[in-house]
Design a protein around this motif. Structure first.
Motif, short mmCIF file in Angstrom:
data_model
loop_
_atom_site.label_atom_id
_atom_site.label_comp_id
_atom_site.label_asym_id
_atom_site.label_seq_id
_atom_site.Cartn_x
_atom_site.Cartn_y
_atom_site.Cartn_z
N GLN A 135 0.85 -1.19 0.00
CA GLN A 135 0.00 0.00 0.00
C GLN A 135 0.89 1.25 0.00
OE1 GLN A 135 -2.63 -1.95 3.28
NE2 GLN A 135 -4.00 -0.70 2.04
N GLN A 174 0.65 4.22 -1.06
CA GLN A 174 0.12 5.52 -0.65
C GLN A 174 0.40 5.80 0.84
OE1 GLN A 174 -1.25 7.68 -2.66
NE2 GLN A 174 -1.78 9.17 -1.07
N ARG A 175 0.34 4.73 1.61
CA ARG A 175 0.54 4.89 3.06
C ARG A 175 1.98 5.27 3.40
NH1 ARG A 175 -3.44 0.10 5.51
NH2 ARG A 175 -5.35 1.26 5.12
N THR A 191 1.71 9.31 2.60
CA THR A 191 0.84 10.19 3.39
C THR A 191 0.86 9.88 4.87
OG1 THR A 191 -1.01 8.69 3.09
CG2 THR A 191 -0.75 10.44 1.45
N VAL A 243 -0.36 7.22 8.06
CA VAL A 243 -1.61 6.52 8.36
C VAL A 243 -2.25 7.01 9.65
CG1 VAL A 243 -0.91 4.39 7.18
CG2 VAL A 243 -0.42 4.67 9.64
N ARG A 244 -3.54 6.74 9.72
CA ARG A 244 -4.31 6.97 10.94
C ARG A 244 -4.44 5.63 11.66
NH1 ARG A 244 -10.62 8.67 10.33
NH2 ARG A 244 -11.34 7.86 12.35
N GLU A 292 -13.53 0.69 9.56
CA GLU A 292 -13.32 1.86 8.71
C GLU A 292 -12.01 1.69 7.94
OE1 GLU A 292 -13.63 1.68 12.03
OE2 GLU A 292 -14.13 3.66 12.86
N PRO A 293 -12.06 1.75 6.62
CA PRO A 293 -10.83 1.55 5.83
C PRO A 293 -9.79 2.65 6.09
CG PRO A 293 -12.71 2.10 4.42
CD PRO A 293 -13.26 1.94 5.79
N GLU A 294 -10.23 3.82 6.57
CA GLU A 294 -9.27 4.91 6.79
C GLU A 294 -8.45 4.69 8.08
OE1 GLU A 294 -12.52 5.13 6.70
OE2 GLU A 294 -13.33 6.43 8.29
N ALA A 305 -5.82 2.48 9.62
CA ALA A 305 -4.89 1.51 9.03
C ALA A 305 -4.51 0.39 10.01
CB ALA A 305 -3.63 2.21 8.55
#
Lengths: 273, 273
Positions: A108, A110-111, A114, A116-117, A151-153, A155
């Motif tokens: 992944q 992108q992680r 940016t 992760v949360r 929630e997908p957001e 991580a």
């Protein structure tokens, strides 16, 4: 006896199924070359010593990544004690069973960029020093912890032990910098000692500490990582009830530790540029 | 999907193997009639609720003991979450897998008569309230504890939790009488809540207590039991290093509690006569 996971079925009297009596490893393989292979083999060997399961011959293990071909794959190894024994008592004549599977893999990415949360989990890990650190097949705590959110957001979920000390995330190790020192939870009571963690500790000065989750409030930077996904900077931490506890801005510091981790895995070392 | 254990193989991507993500029951069956069946089904249902696995239809389960034929058998049921999911995260569409096996069984009748010698184990059970009491597939602690001794004259090993409280034996529950009261360890942090224990608690006044192992020093009588072997009086207790801690003489008291237990299992109610 080695069998590809995907093809094989296993006898249902296998002790891996009956009791979780075995170990596993998930190894990143690029173009048939395994990453962090010595660390994976060292952890598997340690698990074998702890459980009293004979370690498979290194010839047999070393030959598996070469079957991956080109591209990025994950090699999953499962080693069980095999069949037999009387109830919980293992038989001294049980033949261990080694299963393996190769699967195409895309990290992944992108992680990495940016960050992760993450959130705290409600579940507290039980303390069992005999099993701490090894990657055994008794993973219900991880399954239950991972079920706490959908929630997908979000991580990852952070886990403390039953004494309230910060340990790991559901499938990643945790690192932070505090007062200029790189730290990670000590894993002598529970948790899995990841191979990326081992690799980083060989390259950087990382101190193992026993601390509650409040330590993250004073951290200059926080990361999560494993040998498959690489290293994710943490930019937001929520409490178990979803309330934001803290945010972090991405710093050069995040990138410099990420560079070290990604160097071990052949992942990009210039994230954020 | 129900399959006899002995015939079947299971896919190696089953989560029961990967993570111990499932439950089991071992049921005594006499002439096709299961013993303590409501208690077994209640515990399985409770495990299903805890793990979020759908409970199989009662029709499907209730039909299995009838396949045993005559004589004494043990029906082993294994229910896993099935295949699928992303790592630890279960898939909502996983189809649970129910496996079962019938095996001829002969109880160790001599132990009913003479009582047994037991020892303390070194291993301390980790505390995990979410999993306490249910019979899940994460049983490495039991495997390691049972590996602590090999002398056949030691029938069982007693386990305390990481806080030092007495919990159970490796595959049996523990009962004692002290100052005229029948007691058993409270199992809200770890341990398996046995079905014989449940059956006895419905018939007798048994108090659940949280106590260290020193409580056994003051006990007038001690028993170990499960739904397969029945109830064994304890006549000798050794420390983990093998030193004798205490002996008990067999009393009418031993026999009266044994009578209640064996009434639940169709075992002899006149042991010692």
């Amino acid at each position: 006896m080695t069998r590809p996971l995907a093809q094989a079925q296993i006898p249902v009297d296998d002790r891996g199924l009956a009791y979780g009596d075995g170990l596993f490893e998930t190894v990143l393989v690029r173009d048939s070359e395994p990453l962090l292979w010595p660390q994976h083999m060292a952890r598997l060997a340690r698990g074998c010593r702890v459980l009293g399961i004979p370690m498979p011959a290194s010839d047999e293990l070393d030959g598996l990544p070469a079957q991956a071909g080109t591209g990025l794959q994950v090699l999953k190894l499962v080693l069980t004690r095999g069949s037999g024994g009387r109830g919980y008592l293992p038989s001294s004549s049980s033949a261990p069973r080694l299963l393996w599977q190769l699967s195409r893999f895309t990290p992944q990415a992108q992680r990495w960029e940016t960050g992760v949360r993450v959130r705290h989990c409600h579940l507290r890990l039980g303390i069992q020093p005999l099993l701490a650190g090894i990657k055994h097949l008794n993973r219900l705590e991880n399954v239950l912890a991972r079920s706490e959110w959908s929630e997908p957001e979000v991580a990852e979920g952070l886990l403390c032990d039953s004494q309230g000390n910060l340990i790991e995330a559901t499938c990643m190790n945790l690192f932070w910098q505090r007062q200029g020192r790189l730290e990670t939870p000590r894993l002598n009571g529970c948790g899995v000692a990841g191979t990326l963690r081992a690799g980083l500790m060989e390259r950087l000065s990382v101190t193992e500490v026993t601390m509650g989750p409040e330590v993250l409030m004073e951290a200059e930077a926080v990361w999560l990582g494993n040998s498959i996904q690489g290293l994710w900077p943490v930019v937001r931490l929520d409490a178990a009830d979803g309330v934001i506890q803290r945010r972090w801005t991405l710093l050069d510091l995040h990138r410099s530790v990420q560079r070290e981790a990604h160097g071990l895995l052949g992942y990009p070392t210039d994230c954020g540029n």
